[in-house]
Write a protein that holds these residues in place. Structure first.
Motif, PDB file in Angstrom:
ATOM      1  N   MET A 108      60.533  29.904  71.515  1.00  0.00           N
ATOM      2  CA  MET A 108      60.450  30.814  72.658  1.00  0.00           C
ATOM      3  C   MET A 108      60.466  32.277  72.220  1.00  0.00           C
ATOM      4  SD  MET A 108      62.649  30.707  76.189  1.00  0.00           S
ATOM      5  CE  MET A 108      61.663  29.343  76.811  1.00  0.00           C
ATOM      6  N   TYR A 109      61.188  32.568  71.118  1.00  0.00           N
ATOM      7  CA  TYR A 109      61.346  33.954  70.683  1.00  0.00           C
ATOM      8  C   TYR A 109      61.012  34.057  69.193  1.00  0.00           C
ATOM      9  CZ  TYR A 109      64.035  33.883  75.020  1.00  0.00           C
ATOM     10  OH  TYR A 109      64.439  33.697  76.313  1.00  0.00           O
ATOM     11  N   ASN A 110      60.204  35.054  68.838  1.00  0.00           N
ATOM     12  CA  ASN A 110      59.815  35.275  67.444  1.00  0.00           C
ATOM     13  C   ASN A 110      60.310  36.647  66.999  1.00  0.00           C
ATOM     14  OD1 ASN A 110      57.863  32.936  66.628  1.00  0.00           O
ATOM     15  ND2 ASN A 110      57.270  33.500  68.713  1.00  0.00           N
ATOM     16  N   VAL A 111      60.968  36.682  65.828  1.00  0.00           N
ATOM     17  CA  VAL A 111      61.570  37.925  65.342  1.00  0.00           C
ATOM     18  C   VAL A 111      61.202  38.141  63.880  1.00  0.00           C
ATOM     19  CG1 VAL A 111      63.504  37.684  66.953  1.00  0.00           C
ATOM     20  CG2 VAL A 111      63.737  36.803  64.618  1.00  0.00           C
ATOM     21  N   GLU A 112      61.448  39.373  63.408  1.00  0.00           N
ATOM     22  CA  GLU A 112      61.262  39.706  61.997  1.00  0.00           C
ATOM     23  C   GLU A 112      62.588  40.175  61.420  1.00  0.00           C
ATOM     24  OE1 GLU A 112      57.967  42.185  60.923  1.00  0.00           O
ATOM     25  OE2 GLU A 112      56.798  41.566  62.687  1.00  0.00           O
ATOM     26  N   ALA A 113      62.865  39.772  60.203  1.00  0.00           N
ATOM     27  CA  ALA A 113      64.130  40.119  59.554  1.00  0.00           C
ATOM     28  C   ALA A 113      64.323  41.632  59.536  1.00  0.00           C
ATOM     29  CB  ALA A 113      64.167  39.557  58.132  1.00  0.00           C
ATOM     30  N   GLY A 114      65.556  42.045  59.852  1.00  0.00           N
ATOM     31  CA  GLY A 114      65.915  43.453  59.807  1.00  0.00           C
ATOM     32  C   GLY A 114      65.663  44.221  61.088  1.00  0.00           C
ATOM     33  N   LYS A 115      64.950  43.639  62.026  1.00  0.00           N
ATOM     34  CA  LYS A 115      64.652  44.331  63.279  1.00  0.00           C
ATOM     35  C   LYS A 115      65.638  43.926  64.378  1.00  0.00           C
ATOM     36  CE  LYS A 115      59.743  45.112  62.338  1.00  0.00           C
ATOM     37  NZ  LYS A 115      58.353  44.968  62.847  1.00  0.00           N
ATOM     38  N   THR A 116      65.732  44.775  65.405  1.00  0.00           N
ATOM     39  CA  THR A 116      66.664  44.553  66.504  1.00  0.00           C
ATOM     40  C   THR A 116      65.890  44.296  67.788  1.00  0.00           C
ATOM     41  OG1 THR A 116      68.369  45.929  65.474  1.00  0.00           O
ATOM     42  CG2 THR A 116      68.540  45.584  67.853  1.00  0.00           C
ATOM     43  N   TYR A 117      66.396  43.349  68.581  1.00  0.00           N
ATOM     44  CA  TYR A 117      65.688  42.894  69.778  1.00  0.00           C
ATOM     45  C   TYR A 117      66.609  42.931  70.992  1.00  0.00           C
ATOM     46  CZ  TYR A 117      62.351  41.315  66.315  1.00  0.00           C
ATOM     47  OH  TYR A 117      61.452  41.286  65.285  1.00  0.00           O
ATOM     48  N   ARG A 118      65.999  43.222  72.141  1.00  0.00           N
ATOM     49  CA  ARG A 118      66.741  43.240  73.405  1.00  0.00           C
ATOM     50  C   ARG A 118      66.495  41.942  74.164  1.00  0.00           C
ATOM     51  NH1 ARG A 118      66.747  48.196  77.822  1.00  0.00           N
ATOM     52  NH2 ARG A 118      68.114  47.227  79.380  1.00  0.00           N
ATOM     53  N   PHE A 119      67.564  41.294  74.579  1.00  0.00           N
ATOM     54  CA  PHE A 119      67.499  40.099  75.410  1.00  0.00           C
ATOM     55  C   PHE A 119      68.023  40.470  76.796  1.00  0.00           C
ATOM     56  CE2 PHE A 119      67.350  38.458  71.173  1.00  0.00           C
ATOM     57  CZ  PHE A 119      66.700  37.232  71.233  1.00  0.00           C
ATOM     58  N   ARG A 120      67.173  40.317  77.800  1.00  0.00           N
ATOM     59  CA  ARG A 120      67.574  40.569  79.188  1.00  0.00           C
ATOM     60  C   ARG A 120      67.896  39.223  79.839  1.00  0.00           C
ATOM     61  NH1 ARG A 120      65.734  45.806  81.238  1.00  0.00           N
ATOM     62  NH2 ARG A 120      64.310  46.805  79.739  1.00  0.00           N
ATOM     63  N   VAL A 121      69.166  39.003  80.124  1.00  0.00           N
ATOM     64  CA  VAL A 121      69.631  37.718  80.643  1.00  0.00           C
ATOM     65  C   VAL A 121      69.980  37.854  82.117  1.00  0.00           C
ATOM     66  CG1 VAL A 121      71.308  35.858  80.388  1.00  0.00           C
ATOM     67  CG2 VAL A 121      70.590  37.167  78.376  1.00  0.00           C
ATOM     68  N   CYS A 122      69.402  36.996  82.944  1.00  0.00           N
ATOM     69  CA  CYS A 122      69.780  36.906  84.350  1.00  0.00           C
ATOM     70  C   CYS A 122      70.112  35.458  84.674  1.00  0.00           C
ATOM     71  CB  CYS A 122      68.650  37.362  85.269  1.00  0.00           C
ATOM     72  SG  CYS A 122      68.266  39.121  85.177  1.00  0.00           S
ATOM     73  N   ASN A 123      71.250  35.252  85.327  1.00  0.00           N
ATOM     74  CA  ASN A 123      71.609  33.921  85.821  1.00  0.00           C
ATOM     75  C   ASN A 123      70.938  33.751  87.178  1.00  0.00           C
ATOM     76  OD1 ASN A 123      72.746  31.595  86.916  1.00  0.00           O
ATOM     77  ND2 ASN A 123      74.784  32.011  86.085  1.00  0.00           N
TER      78      ASN A 123
END
Length: 557
Positions: free
Chosen positions: A212-227
């Motif tokens: 579902m989510y793809n990232v690269e080492a060393g980078k920072t990502y924002r996760f927006r979570v809603c219930n």
């Protein structure tokens, strides 16, 4: 009439001409975003049972509304369901504009095979929100989607731009049709426990392959979570990674770090995750809280180039109420950060404002005519055929509703529940303390439309003025939804400076459906366009106001 493709194109073109004219007069700093939504049913097998799901343009979840503070959002909704439809923009304050709030108390519904265009602004707001269909139990059938509101270019954000911005619309899911759930409630039955959890409309298998989510080492990502569920509190965590909380329902927070975060029904938050582990696959893990039979779902986060499966050990969720309460106490408003405006959030000193009124709302439930109902201060809300806001605006409240059937304190224990529209009046621009008391054995969450409030305190038992000694009067987070733990209270404080008709409700949707909600009427004595917009000429009409002449305009600002 049934909408053909040609009819829909013609209606869309006509609507577009009107909207283009509007755009021509728009100020440059308030851009317009246009959306056309065709709302249909579709069959999906999400948790092992084929079922009817509400789709928007064939999608579930629906399209993300990605915008900036003060943007004009126009959503032309074509209702191709077999039921009336409204969309509510959960957390969007609709400043001066409850006409667009999308609830049965403020708007006439969009009837089947017709369309209507919403026009609203996230005025002086930033953050993470979502929308959902608000009539009946439709919310249990999907039709929801994310709203992301970004800061304007000149407003500093208290963290570096992330490498990507990931949606996490997560919630419990029922495999029964929403009409069956509603019928069960109408017949005095419950809706039972959810069948499981879903993330972004997917089950665990679909959330893992592809990742579902793809990232690269060393980078920072924002996760927006809603219930976005209707029944269960959730706990969110990421294998071997730390969560840095940065935003909660439109407020920048002090950037504390956590192993996991509780997210209650109707709440949204953002955390940053830095891809600082050995490249591989890792799991975003979500579990139910405070339910005996725990449900868990995972989604794969894949580092670029990974061919390593996730670690087999899934981090456990915390247990007990105390952990959750203590985590809430750790959340702090970032007093030096700017949100939608250039001035720092902390320049608003809510703890120094005198309280003019205290409204204590206690939940209760009981049988009315042999069927279960939920109530606030002894009144179980029902929506009349004429929306409350329209009845008020047209001075046609007789036979529709009465103001202030409830008092500011709960009735004596054992008082029979009254079923009626529940409308409370509040004086414009007064600073009011609202205390929610939950005598039930299970957790509840409450939302106040049209506002952000300060959740100053919470504790066990019933509330008394002495409880104010425990309040955080400096830096509690400004937000729109708050939990109330079992047999406990939660106190919030806010200025009722947004004229309109606003819903205060439980986010447990079966309780909401059975009456655990009310509306608060906030009228400007000046009847000025400075404080509230006129009812739009294009507004739908129904009930008693169908043929009434339009009331005089509010005075110019």
């Amino acid at each position: 009439m049934v909408w053909s493709a040609m009819t829909m194109r013609g209606a869309s073109a006509a609507a577009l001409l009107v909207l283009v004219a509007l755009v021509a007069g728009a100020r440059a700093e308030d851009p317009y975003h246009f959306f056309e939504w065709k709302v249909t049913y579709g069959t999906k097998n999400i948790l092992g049972t084929p079922q009817k799901v509400i789709l928007i343009n064939g999608q579930f979840p629906g399209p993300t509304i990605n915008c900036t503070s003060n943007n004009n959002i126009l959503v032309n909704v074509f209702n191709m369901l077999d039921q009336p439809l409204l969309f509510h923009w959960h957390g969007i304050q609709q400043r001066k504009n409850s006409w667009q709030d999308g609830l049965p108390g403020t708007m006439c519904p969009i009837q089947p095979n017709t369309n209507w265009t919403y026009h609203w602004q996230p005025k002086d707001q930033i953050g993470s929100f979502y929308y959902f269909p608000s009539i009946g139990m439709q919310r249990a059938a999907g039709g929801y989607g994310l709203i992301t509101v970004h800061s304007r270019d000149l407003i500093p954000v208290p963290f570096d731009p992330p490498a990507d911005d990931f949606p996490v619309l997560v919630g419990d899911w029922y495999t029964k049709d929403h009409t069956v759930l509603a019928k069960n409630l109408d017949n005095g039955k419950g809706i039972g426990r959810p069948a499981g959890l879903i993330i972004n409309g997917k089950n665990e298998k679909e959330a893992s392959n592809p990742p579902m989510y793809n990232v690269e080492a060393g980078k920072t990502y924002r996760f927006r979570v809603c219930n976005v569920g209707i029944k269960a509190t959730l706990n969110v965590r990421v294998q071997k990674h730390i969560l840095k909380l940065v935003e909660m329902e439109g407020s920048h927070t002090v950037q504390n770090t956590y192993d996991s975060l509780d997210v209650h029904i109707g709440q949204c938050l953002s955390f940053l995750v830095t891809a600082d582990q050995t490249p591989g696959d890792y799991l975003l893990v979500v579990s139910t809280r405070f339910i005996k039979e725990v449900s868990t779902i995972t989604a794969v986060i894949r580092y670029k180039g990974s061919n390593t499966p996730p670690p087999p050990q899934i981090p456990e969720s915390p247990s007990g109420w105390a952990w959750s309460i203590n985590q809430w106490r750790s959340f702090r408003w970032n007093l030096t950060a700017s949100a939608a405006r250039p001035n720092p959030q902390g320049s608003y000193h809510y703890g120094q404002i005198n309280i003019t009124r205290t409204i204590k709302l206690s939940t209760s439930h009981g049988k009315v005519d042999g069927k279960e109902r939920y109530a606030l201060n002894g009144v179980s809300h029902v929506d009349p055929d004429t929306p409350l806001k329209l009845a008020e605006y047209f001075n046609a409240t007789n036979g529709v509703f009465q103001y202030n059937l409830i008092g500011d304190v709960p009735p004596a224990a054992g008082t029979p529940i009254k079923v009626a529209p529940n409308v409370v009046s509040a004086e414009f621009r007064t600073f009011i303390e609202v205390v929610f008391e939950n005598p039930e054995k299970s957790i509840d969450t409450f939302h106040i439309n049209g506002y952000a409030f300060f959740a100053a305190g919470m504790g066990p038992g019933t509330w008394s003025p002495q409880c104010r000694k425990t309040y955080n009067l400096l830096d509690t987070v400004s937000r729109h939804t708050i939990q109330v733990y079992p047999r406990s209270w939660t106190a919030v404080m806010l200025t009722f400076d947004n004229a309109g008709m606003w819903n205060i409700r439980s986010n447990l949707w079966d309780r909401h459906y059975l009456g655990e909600q009310l509306y608060i009427s906030v009228l400007s004595p000046a009847r000025s366009l400075r404080d509230e917009y006129n009812m739009p000429e294009t507004s739908l009409r129904c009930g008693k106001v169908v043929s009434l002449p339009m009331p005089p305009s509010y005075a110019p600002a």
